[in-house]
Enzyme design. Structure first.
Site, PDB file in Angstrom:
ATOM      1  N   LYS A 211      35.821  51.804  87.203  1.00  0.00           N
ATOM      2  CA  LYS A 211      35.527  52.756  86.131  1.00  0.00           C
ATOM      3  C   LYS A 211      34.152  53.400  86.300  1.00  0.00           C
ATOM      4  CE  LYS A 211      38.619  50.729  82.676  1.00  0.00           C
ATOM      5  NZ  LYS A 211      38.742  50.040  81.362  1.00  0.00           N
ATOM      6  N   ARG A 246      40.928  42.249  84.465  1.00  0.00           N
ATOM      7  CA  ARG A 246      42.008  43.178  84.822  1.00  0.00           C
ATOM      8  C   ARG A 246      41.542  44.017  86.012  1.00  0.00           C
ATOM      9  NH1 ARG A 246      43.756  48.409  83.365  1.00  0.00           N
ATOM     10  NH2 ARG A 246      46.038  48.617  83.174  1.00  0.00           N
TER      11      ARG A 246
END
Length: 268
Positions: A211, A246
């Site tokens: 991200k 995750r």
């Protein structure tokens, strides 16, 4: 107080090691791997590969939730998920999670054998609690919005709401929503103060894989070149109390987590 996360028939002890959730996007437009696994055959092979690499669970999503995404209707999301879910659920030895905020999709996925609902809208639709109670599945409830000070109160409110629907604390895992509605500084603060956001008796999931919070301090390399930064962010999260990470890169994340676990959980 429970010390495990229940995902259907699976009971995952907490506070003993870190669990790795492998990401499987069956979408054409996800920010990092869109289009790679939207063929059912490719998705099936990817799920098996992640399991063999050490993934403790597989999270399957049928629409992108990248910044600025345009939602698709539940029927289209389900049309992407249906061809792969039943086959994957039968083949895997680990829990399967469905990444959806649509109750219609969640119910159909649970009927196919899914064990976890992962809702980036934070169970805004109360029908999700009803499904969690009915199917005795796990619930990943994410904070989707700005600010850090509102996260813990949001979690506590959702836990009370879950209880009202008959959902037990051990079925609940919270996600502070790194990258969702938060500034760069707020995302850093989430990772910095994660332990203060953990709710006793519930799991904590963190997903920072590839991200912007990882890319920015590294000079914004391409998504597929953000593995070292991702491992750093996730190792800090593990040290801060994360139970589940995750990830896109399973094998590397498993190795990093095992080292972190050895430091945190090995006793003399």
């Amino acid at each position: 107080m429970s010390n495990f996360f229940q995902a259907g028939a699976y009971h995952l002890p907490l506070g003993q090691r870190t669990y790795i959730m492998g990401i499987l996007n069956v979408t054409p437009d996800s920010f990092s791997d869109g289009g790679k696994f939207n063929d059912p055959g490719a998705a099936y092979e990817r799920a098996l590969a992640m399991q063999e690499q050490g993934a403790d669970m597989i999270d399957i999503g049928g629409q992108s939730t990248r910044p600025g995404y345009t939602p698709v209707e539940w029927e289209q999301e389900w049309s992407r998920l249906e061809p792969v879910l039943a086959k994957i659920c039968r083949a895997l030895r680990v829990p399967v999670s469905v990444d959806t905020f649509y109750p219609q999709v969640a119910q159909r996925a649970l009927e196919q054998g899914v064990s976890i609902i992962n809702d980036v809208k934070g169970f805004a639709d109360a029908k999700m609690f009803e499904l969690t109670a009915k199917y005795n599945c796990g619930a990943v409830i994410m904070h989707d919005g700005p600010g850090v000070s509102s996260i813990r109160p949001f979690f506590e409110q959702r836990l009370r709401q879950a209880a009202a629907y008959g959902v037990r604390p051990e079925q609940v895992c919270f996600d502070p929503g790194v990258g969702f509605g938060k500034t760069y500084e707020e995302n850093l603060e989430v990772l910095r103060c994660l332990r203060s956001l953990c709710v006793p008796g519930c799991g904590m999931l963190v997903g920072a894989s590839r991200k912007r919070v990882v890319g920015r301090p590294c000079g914004d390399p391409p998504f597929e070149q953000r593995l070292p930064g991702t491992l750093a962010a996730h190792t800090l999260a593990i040290a801060g109390g994360a139970d589940i990470i995750r990830v896109h890169d399973v094998a590397e994340s498993v190795q990093a987590a095992r080292v972190a676990d050895a430091v945190l959980y090995t006793t003399k």
